[in-house]
Design an enzyme around this catalytic site. Structure first.
Site, PDB file in Angstrom:
ATOM      1  N   LYS A  10       0.852  -1.180   0.000  1.00  0.00           N
ATOM      2  CA  LYS A  10       0.000   0.000   0.000  1.00  0.00           C
ATOM      3  C   LYS A  10       0.891   1.234   0.000  1.00  0.00           C
ATOM      4  O   LYS A  10       1.887   1.306   0.723  1.00  0.00           O
ATOM      5  CB  LYS A  10      -0.918   0.005   1.223  1.00  0.00           C
ATOM      6  N   THR A  57      -3.097  -5.801   0.233  1.00  0.00           N
ATOM      7  CA  THR A  57      -2.598  -4.437   0.509  1.00  0.00           C
ATOM      8  C   THR A  57      -3.523  -3.748   1.508  1.00  0.00           C
ATOM      9  O   THR A  57      -3.081  -2.893   2.279  1.00  0.00           O
ATOM     10  CB  THR A  57      -2.512  -3.603  -0.788  1.00  0.00           C
ATOM     11  N   ASP A  58      -4.786  -4.160   1.515  1.00  0.00           N
ATOM     12  CA  ASP A  58      -5.705  -3.579   2.509  1.00  0.00           C
ATOM     13  C   ASP A  58      -5.273  -3.975   3.925  1.00  0.00           C
ATOM     14  O   ASP A  58      -5.332  -3.164   4.861  1.00  0.00           O
ATOM     15  CB  ASP A  58      -7.134  -4.055   2.236  1.00  0.00           C
ATOM     16  N   PHE A 159      29.380  31.306 -11.201  1.00  0.00           N
ATOM     17  CA  PHE A 159      29.573  30.134 -12.049  1.00  0.00           C
ATOM     18  C   PHE A 159      30.363  30.594 -13.270  1.00  0.00           C
ATOM     19  O   PHE A 159      29.831  31.317 -14.124  1.00  0.00           O
ATOM     20  CB  PHE A 159      28.244  29.512 -12.471  1.00  0.00           C
ATOM     21  N   ARG A 176      25.293  35.747  -8.920  1.00  0.00           N
ATOM     22  CA  ARG A 176      23.975  35.349  -9.441  1.00  0.00           C
ATOM     23  C   ARG A 176      23.055  34.966  -8.292  1.00  0.00           C
ATOM     24  O   ARG A 176      23.514  34.746  -7.155  1.00  0.00           O
ATOM     25  CB  ARG A 176      24.117  34.178 -10.410  1.00  0.00           C
ATOM     26  N   GLN A 228      27.587  22.121  -7.572  1.00  0.00           N
ATOM     27  CA  GLN A 228      28.379  20.911  -7.325  1.00  0.00           C
ATOM     28  C   GLN A 228      29.303  21.068  -6.098  1.00  0.00           C
ATOM     29  O   GLN A 228      29.338  20.214  -5.214  1.00  0.00           O
ATOM     30  CB  GLN A 228      29.236  20.568  -8.553  1.00  0.00           C
ATOM     31  N   HIS A 256      16.595  28.524 -12.020  1.00  0.00           N
ATOM     32  CA  HIS A 256      17.242  29.719 -12.559  1.00  0.00           C
ATOM     33  C   HIS A 256      16.390  30.979 -12.448  1.00  0.00           C
ATOM     34  O   HIS A 256      15.153  30.919 -12.589  1.00  0.00           O
ATOM     35  CB  HIS A 256      17.571  29.470 -14.036  1.00  0.00           C
TER      36      HIS A 256
HETATM   37  O1  LIG Z   1      26.097  25.584 -10.493  1.00  0.00           O
HETATM   38  C1  LIG Z   1      25.970  25.317 -11.690  1.00  0.00           C
HETATM   39  N1  LIG Z   1      26.415  24.114 -12.150  1.00  0.00           N
HETATM   40  C2  LIG Z   1      26.320  23.751 -13.454  1.00  0.00           C
HETATM   41  O2  LIG Z   1      26.746  22.663 -13.825  1.00  0.00           O
HETATM   42  C3  LIG Z   1      25.704  24.690 -14.345  1.00  0.00           C
HETATM   43  N2  LIG Z   1      25.439  24.675 -15.679  1.00  0.00           N
HETATM   44  N3  LIG Z   1      24.829  25.828 -15.984  1.00  0.00           N
HETATM   45  N4  LIG Z   1      24.705  26.595 -14.873  1.00  0.00           N
HETATM   46  C4  LIG Z   1      25.235  25.904 -13.828  1.00  0.00           C
HETATM   47  N5  LIG Z   1      25.361  26.202 -12.514  1.00  0.00           N
END
Ligand SMILES: O=c1[nH]c(=O)c2nn[nH]c2[nH]1
Length: 295
Positions: A10, A57-58, A159, A176, A228, A256
């Site tokens: 469930k 499942t009940d 970035f 940004r 990352q 974004h």
């Molecule tokens: O932080 C980011 N990682 C990415 O791999 C990426 N690609 N476009 N903008 C991004 N910004």
């Protein structure tokens, strides 16, 4: 042809449990959405239409409510372990239970400057999640997590230095907006049985608090070179803070906010250092995932 893998049960079982402290009159509420999928010697229900092996499942749904009534539902790691173990212990032909417990936020209200004994508010769609696999042979594997924690920072994110070739249009930026919906998990070292999970009970809430605190603090304070790199730092810090974990994962959408050139209107400056009005993008979004292990 044969069944190469199967699990059933469930999903989306919604439960609210109230815990009332008679002495203090203070109530606590826990709302969760539970999924419980069973594995075992069930192939004949698929291949032969033989339902003698099927715990309906009940009945699984009923068991979730009864287990919530008879056992603590907090920490969710303990409840998931108890629930999954019930099926292994009760049905000899069921060999694994996959339990997911999603707990929703009911944060105690502050009323007239004081915590209210029985009133709560839903401060965000963020959830605290537990995914547990309880198996006869493999013990109890628990992944705890945070999901749907939406954050934004208006600077402190860059970035640049990425691959530039005939496919690249994205400009480099040193400043940004960064926004994401946090989906993080931390995997506990395998527990032998429910007793081992009970012993670890004092560790689950602090781990969630630390993972949440680390996520928010690193997000806010890191001079982010990328999603990352920032998420990797969060993983490292959680591994350091919670020794009983063996693995941390993050899955972060990059939500974004595009700069908007308004220079066509009387030369308005609204890009780069003059950017103030942005265009939030619903899609597409970046999606950055990682898994970080010890060593
Ligand atoms: O932080 C980011 N990682 C990415 O791999 C990426 N690609 N476009 N903008 C991004 N910004």
């Amino acid at each position: 042809a044969h069944v190469s893998a199967a699990r059933y049960g469930k999903d989306n079982v919604r439960v609210l449990k109230t815990d009332r402290d008679a002495a203090t009159g203070i109530h606590t509420v826990t709302e969760m959405t539970v999924s419980c999928l069973l594995e075992g010697d069930i192939d004949v229900s698929y291949t032969k239409g033989d339902n003698s092996v099927v715990v309906a499942t009940d009945s699984i749904k009923n068991t979730i409510f009864i287990t919530a009534k008879l056992n603590p539902v907090n920490p969710p790691e303990l409840f998931a372990a108890i629930l999954g173990s019930h099926f292994i212990d009760t049905y000899s032909h069921i060999h694994a239970a996959n339990v997911k417990v999603i707990t929703h936020r009911w944060t105690r209200m502050e009323v007239r400057g004081k915590p209210h004994p029985h009133s709560f508010l839903r401060d965000g769609q963020e959830t605290r999640n537990v995914e547990a696999r309880i198996s006869r042979k493999g013990g109890i594997v628990i992944n705890s997590g945070i999901e749907g924690l939406t954050v934004l920072k208006s600077t402190g994110s860059a970035f640049h230095g990425f691959v530039r070739d005939e496919y690249t249009t994205l400009g480099e930026t040193w400043d940004r907006i960064l926004s994401t919906d946090v989906d993080a998990t931390w995997k506990w070292k395998t527990f032998a049985d429910v007793a081992a999970v009970r012993e670890a009970v004092p560790k689950f809430n602090p781990a969630w608090e630390q993972a949440r605190e680390i996520t928010l603090t690193r997000f806010a304070e890191d001079e982010s070179a990328s999603v990352q790199n920032t998420m990797y730092k969060m993983c490292e810090q959680i591994l350091g803070a919670v020794p009983e974990t063996e693995l941390v994962t993050y899955s972060l959408p990059n939500k974004h906010f595009f700069e908007l050139d308004l220079s066509w209107h009387k030369g308005i400056k609204n890009t780069g250092k003059d950017a103030e009005v942005y265009v939030p993008q619903s899609n597409p979004n970046g999606l950055i995932k990682c898994e970080v292990a010890r060593g």
